[in-house]
Scaffold this active site. Structure first.
Site, PDB file in Angstrom:
ATOM      1  N   LYS A  74      10.678  21.095  34.196  1.00 51.72           N
ATOM      2  CA  LYS A  74      11.988  20.455  34.053  1.00 51.72           C
ATOM      3  C   LYS A  74      12.976  21.422  33.413  1.00 51.72           C
ATOM      4  O   LYS A  74      14.123  21.529  33.829  1.00 51.72           O
ATOM      5  CB  LYS A  74      11.868  19.183  33.196  1.00 51.72           C
ATOM      6  CG  LYS A  74      11.160  18.021  33.913  1.00 51.72           C
ATOM      7  CD  LYS A  74      10.849  16.856  32.973  1.00 51.72           C
ATOM      8  CE  LYS A  74      10.084  15.764  33.713  1.00 51.72           C
ATOM      9  NZ  LYS A  74       9.711  14.621  32.855  1.00 51.72           N
TER      10      LYS A  74
ATOM     11  N   GLN B 120       9.446  12.728  26.584  1.00 53.29           N
ATOM     12  CA  GLN B 120       8.333  12.726  27.530  1.00 53.29           C
ATOM     13  C   GLN B 120       7.294  11.669  27.142  1.00 53.29           C
ATOM     14  O   GLN B 120       6.901  11.557  25.985  1.00 53.29           O
ATOM     15  CB  GLN B 120       7.690  14.120  27.581  1.00 53.29           C
ATOM     16  CG  GLN B 120       6.629  14.293  28.637  1.00 53.29           C
ATOM     17  CD  GLN B 120       7.140  14.242  30.072  1.00 53.29           C
ATOM     18  OE1 GLN B 120       8.293  14.539  30.345  1.00 53.29           O
ATOM     19  NE2 GLN B 120       6.273  13.846  30.995  1.00 53.29           N
TER      20      GLN B 120
ATOM     21  N   ASP C 274      16.344   9.055  32.050  1.00 52.06           N
ATOM     22  CA  ASP C 274      15.102   8.557  32.640  1.00 52.06           C
ATOM     23  C   ASP C 274      15.282   7.141  33.194  1.00 52.06           C
ATOM     24  O   ASP C 274      14.423   6.654  33.932  1.00 52.06           O
ATOM     25  CB  ASP C 274      13.991   8.518  31.583  1.00 52.06           C
ATOM     26  CG  ASP C 274      13.106   9.747  31.616  1.00 52.06           C
ATOM     27  OD1 ASP C 274      12.800  10.218  32.726  1.00 52.06           O
ATOM     28  OD2 ASP C 274      12.717  10.220  30.535  1.00 52.06           O
TER      29      ASP C 274
END
Ligand code: GUN
Length: 285
Positions: A53, A97, A120
């Site tokens: 990422k 994460q 997200d």
């Protein structure tokens, strides 16, 4: 033999367009999107995802700030860090994460992220917007899958989409997105009885189970489109949730692992960060 749906190639095209767009935005606003990335602990898979990422961010000109916290970091400390990102005008996206260590409440953390910076799409407000099909930030993997199907002009409306897996990250949001695109949607999961009786009806079959090579050729309808979300390591080799060999002989099209859904997830994260940047820099009156 199935056509290979090349997520890597599609993601590279989108990435190039995004790189140009970010250059234009920098010219217009004098700043570029910034993303804060947080990993708690040393989960090896998470470390690889985060590395990919961050590399992708750098390529397109998104500033990324990486915070690697010790596995024993108290929840309060993580909440404080998110608070500073929420306040920081140079940060437009926040990515924590998952999974988090057991002592940290995922719900508390995800709810503490400013919804406008929630690239997200996991904050309850953005989940609500997804459910009601109003504009907002959408989870990256399902949004990337829809983008991939659209790129290949795979029809969704009226088709029977069967999603195997009901996670908050993939299965549930993807089922909603397919529903909003007028598919007839079935969600199957680990407690589904006679799973193959459903998978065999699918025009679009999505495997987001987390079990290596679980979907075999005999579970798939002739000419189905098969999307493999799985990333499993077996004997050092990456395999999906679909048994590629047997399914590829039946399906009309299939996403490979690696090179299918994975790169689309990453490019969608970049797109979401740009979306967040634009909405924060030009707020609605
Ligand atoms: N863990 C697995 N997939 C994801 C994702 O898309 N976002 C975050 N934050 N964590 C994940």
């Amino acid at each position: 033999m199935a056509k290979i749906i090349d997520g890597k190639a599609v993601s590279e095209q989108i990435r190039e367009a995004l790189k140009k767009k970010i250059e234009t935005l920098r010219g217009k606003y004098g700043s570029s999107p910034g993303l804060a990335v947080v990993l708690v602990g040393d989960n090896p898979a998470s470390q690889i995802y985060i590395q990919n990422k961050r590399k992708a961010c750098e390529y397109v000109g998104i500033r990324s700030y990486y915070h690697h916290l010790d596995i024993h970091t108290p929840q309060e400390k993580l909440l404080d860090l998110i608070h500073t990102f929420n306040q920081d005008p140079q940060i437009h996206g926040i990515l924590v994460q998952l999974p988090l260590p057991k002592h940290i409440s995922e719900e508390k953390i995800l709810t503490s992220i400013l919804p406008e910076k929630d690239i997200d799409g996991f904050h309850p407000l953005n989940v609500g917007k997804l459910v009601s099909n109003t504009p907002g930030l959408r989870p990256c993997t399902p949004a990337g899958i829809i983008e991939l199907l659209d790129y290949y002009n795979i029809p969704i409306e009226g088709r029977h989409a069967v999603v195997v897996g009901r996670s908050n990250i993939v299965g549930k949001p993807l089922a909603l997105m397919l529903l909003h695109r007028h598919a007839t949607v079935t969600i199957c999961h680990s407690r589904t009885l006679s799973l193959s009786s459903y998978t065999r009806q699918a025009d679009i079959l999505v495997a987001a189970i987390g079990k290596p090579q679980f979907i075999r050729g005999d579970m798939v309808k002739e000419n189905a489109v098969v999307v493999d979300v799985g990333i499993n390591r077996v004997d050092g080799k990456l395999v999906g949730d679909v048994d590629f060999e047997s399914v590829a002989t039946k399906a009309a099209a299939i996403t490979p692992v690696p090179g299918g859904v994975g790169p689309m997830t990453i490019v969608r994260l970049l797109e979401n960060t740009v979306q967040a940047f634009e909405s924060l820099i030009t707020p609605n009156p």
